[in-house]
Write a protein that holds these residues in place. Structure first.
Motif, PDB file in Angstrom:
ATOM      1  N   GLY B 133     -15.086 -26.474   2.915  1.00 44.46           N
ATOM      2  CA  GLY B 133     -15.695 -27.583   3.631  1.00 44.46           C
ATOM      3  C   GLY B 133     -16.056 -27.314   5.221  1.00 44.46           C
ATOM      4  N   GLY B 134     -15.337 -26.361   5.528  1.00 45.45           N
ATOM      5  CA  GLY B 134     -15.719 -26.006   7.121  1.00 45.45           C
ATOM      6  C   GLY B 134     -14.997 -26.863   7.957  1.00 45.45           C
ATOM      7  N   PHE B 135     -13.788 -27.234   7.713  1.00 47.66           N
ATOM      8  CA  PHE B 135     -12.791 -27.946   8.616  1.00 47.66           C
ATOM      9  C   PHE B 135     -11.439 -27.011   8.872  1.00 47.66           C
ATOM     10  CE2 PHE B 135     -15.008 -30.681   5.393  1.00 47.66           C
ATOM     11  CZ  PHE B 135     -15.806 -31.400   6.240  1.00 47.66           C
ATOM     12  N   ALA B 136     -11.331 -27.040  10.104  1.00 50.67           N
ATOM     13  CA  ALA B 136     -10.095 -26.466  10.578  1.00 50.67           C
ATOM     14  C   ALA B 136      -8.870 -27.168  10.216  1.00 50.67           C
ATOM     15  CB  ALA B 136     -10.344 -26.520  12.147  1.00 50.67           C
ATOM     16  N   GLY B 137      -7.949 -26.371  10.114  1.00 47.81           N
ATOM     17  CA  GLY B 137      -6.679 -26.856   9.560  1.00 47.81           C
ATOM     18  C   GLY B 137      -5.557 -27.466  10.504  1.00 47.81           C
ATOM     19  N   SER B 138      -4.486 -28.023   9.826  1.00 47.16           N
ATOM     20  CA  SER B 138      -3.714 -28.965  10.749  1.00 47.16           C
ATOM     21  C   SER B 138      -2.533 -28.230  11.429  1.00 47.16           C
ATOM     22  CB  SER B 138      -3.038 -30.156   9.842  1.00 47.16           C
ATOM     23  OG  SER B 138      -2.441 -29.487   8.756  1.00 47.16           O
ATOM     24  N   HIS B 139      -2.499 -27.068  11.258  1.00 48.37           N
ATOM     25  CA  HIS B 139      -1.515 -26.383  12.060  1.00 48.37           C
ATOM     26  C   HIS B 139      -2.016 -26.110  13.396  1.00 48.37           C
ATOM     27  CE1 HIS B 139       0.619 -25.991   8.197  1.00 48.37           C
ATOM     28  NE2 HIS B 139       0.362 -24.794   7.867  1.00 48.37           N
TER      29      HIS B 139
END
Lengths: 139, 379
Positions: B133-139
């Motif tokens: 998807g091209g979405f940065a993560g939540s950490h």
């Protein structure tokens, strides 16, 4: 304008009956050969996907170089929207060739997906910017 | 902001990265309060996923507070405490309207990648920046949430952060395992894997009325947790013949539903197409399942497996079902169950760490050290 819409009751668009055998795509999927149909299924009726028979963005700039068809998908799944180059194996002319680049199938597929996203969600989803693309990123 | 980034094979680093920004009208920005590790991250950590780049931010199971909303966001406003489904889905395409949110047509910005790998594009997922998807993560301190009205859910007041964070991914995945298996009253269910997803699958099976639920693993500490917190029966495969034991505990038939909640080995070699995964637990599940039963593949797989027992599937009349989780379908119900104390998940957060110690948290999680089931980070 090579725009055909097979929609029962579609009054707002120019209707052109094209039998299934007359080149309608049987299978979707990326294919390196130019001239192959690229197809997406879009939620909504053909007259919603192509209102007033107008080419949807971002395909509009390819008017004259690409053949576009729309028809109702079976099972109420929306509209099958298909595109292929008008001149088959031949390269696209002028500005269209510049827009398309080397991989015509991939280009058309990407543009069809954008049409689909705009019709279904109202926007084309953008990726997050990569930290390495941004000069302010620190290692 | 600070974020836990992939720095190369088996290497992580907490780095300063730019804050996320609204990129679409339906986006919102969430300040992260909790972000959990997940087994699916281990393939990323080990460099087994194509297109992952140094500097990409990991993490997909999170809860936080809304700080900014785009002009088309209707259901959320700054200050809301929300849990966000790990799957990025539009809510509008045919698949989403069938409840198949993980199969979303519009949830990824790079659908050609998954189309090439799997034949069809799938929805997106946070923290899988290249492939899904091209979405940065939540950490990280902040996360951009696309399709915010579809994927984010307000958390009921009585539900703690430590409980609700698992409504993002592990709990809906577990619920889906029981649902795909069609678990109902009187069933005998076996679950391979006593991690968070396995435990929550077992819990879901019991909530759906299963007669017996047996969880197979090799770690005694996790199996004790299964007994104590879930109420399922433990089975340590290091000490017993699993198939024989399951046959005995199911009247000689075999379990009605067998759920594989293990996934690919984190240390297996190769990227997509470059190496075959070894489905040891899945083979055992197929072998053990009763005739006409259902095997659910719930673990995370990315490519190919070798020696899959297709003969057993066919000759025993098994159904094999699988999916990434369609969390948007179940998160509101799961939050309600959490609020009623029917679903408790906070025991899974065995290690709570500040984001700055994210590297240490992943080492504990990867190695199952110190009884680690999940490390949960707070920025």
């Amino acid at each position: 304008m090579a725009l055909a819409v097979l929609a029962a009751g579609a009054t707002a668009v120019r209707a052109l009956v094209v039998p299934r055998r007359a080149g309608w795509p049987r299978a979707a999927g990326p294919d390196p050969r130019p001239g192959r149909w690229q197809v997406v299924t879009v939620a909504g009726r053909p007259e919603d996907v192509l209102p007033t028979g107008r080419w949807p963005e971002p395909l509009r700039r390819l008017d004259g170089a690409v053949e576009l068809h729309a028809r109702p998908a079976p099972g109420g799944r929306g509209t099958e929207l298909a595109a292929r180059p008008l001149r088959g194996e031949a390269a696209l002319p002028g500005p269209a060739a510049h827009l398309v680049g080397d991989d015509l199938g991939l280009f058309l597929r990407e543009r069809l997906r954008q049409v689909k996203q705009l019709a279904e969600t109202g926007e084309v989803l953008r990726a997050d910017r990569s930290p390495v693309d941004r000069p302010e990123a620190a290692g | 902001m600070r974020a836990l980034c992939w720095a190369g094979t088996d290497e992580l680093a907490v780095r300063e990265v730019p804050d996320p920004e609204l990129r679409n009208a339906q986006d919102m920005i969430v300040r992260v309060r909790r972000s959990a590790t997940c087994g699916a991250d281990l393939a990323l950590l080990g460099g087994r996923t194509p297109f992952l780049a140094v500097g990409d931010v990991l993490g997909h199971e999170f809860l936080g507070e809304v700080v900014e909303v785009g002009p088309e966001v209707r259901r959320h406003r700054p200050g809301d405490r929300v849990v966000v489904c790990a799957a990025v889905s539009c809510g509008a395409c045919w698949f989403c309207r069938q409840g198949l949110f993980a199969c979303c047509d519009n949830g990824s910005t790079g659908p050609a990648v998954t189309e090439a790998a799997w034949g069809q594009p799938t929805g997106g997922c946070y923290g899988h920046p290249g492939a899904l998807g091209g979405f940065a993560g939540s950490h990280a301190e902040y996360v951009r949430v696309p399709y915010a009205d579809v994927g984010a859910f307000r958390v009921p007041e009585p539900v703690s952060d430590d409980r609700a964070v698992f409504a993002s991914d592990a709990a809906p995945t577990g619920w889906m395992g029981a649902e795909l298996g069609g678990v109902g009253p009187g069933d005998v269910v076996a679950v391979w894997g006593a991690g968070a997803v396995g435990q929550l699958t077992a819990g879901a099976a019991l909530l759906r009325g299963a007669e017996r639920v047996i969880v197979v693993d090799r770690h005694d500490d996790r199996l004790r947790m299964v007994q104590r917190h879930v109420g399922a029966e433990p089975l340590n495969y290091r000490y017993v013949d699993v198939a024989a034991e399951l046959r005995e505990r199911s009247g000689g038939r075999g379990p009605d539903v067998c759920v594989e909640a293990v996934g690919a080995e984190a240390e297996a070699p190769g990227r997509w197409g470059g190496g075959a995964d070894r489905p040891l637990a899945l083979r055992e599940a197929v072998h053990s399942c009763r005739k006409g039963g259902t095997v659910v593949v719930l673990g995370t797989w990315t490519g190919f497996v070798d020696a899959f027992p297709l003969g057993a599937v066919m000759n025993k009349g098994l159904s094999v079902r699988s999916s990434r989780q369609h969390g948007q379908r179940w998160i509101p119900m799961l939050l309600d169950r959490m609020a009623r104390d029917e679903l408790r998940t906070e025991h899974l957060a065995t290690h709570r760490l500040p984001l700055e110690r994210g590297t240490e948290g992943y080492a504990l999680f990867r190695d199952r050290a110190d009884g680690c089931v999940r490390a949960v980070f707070s920025p």
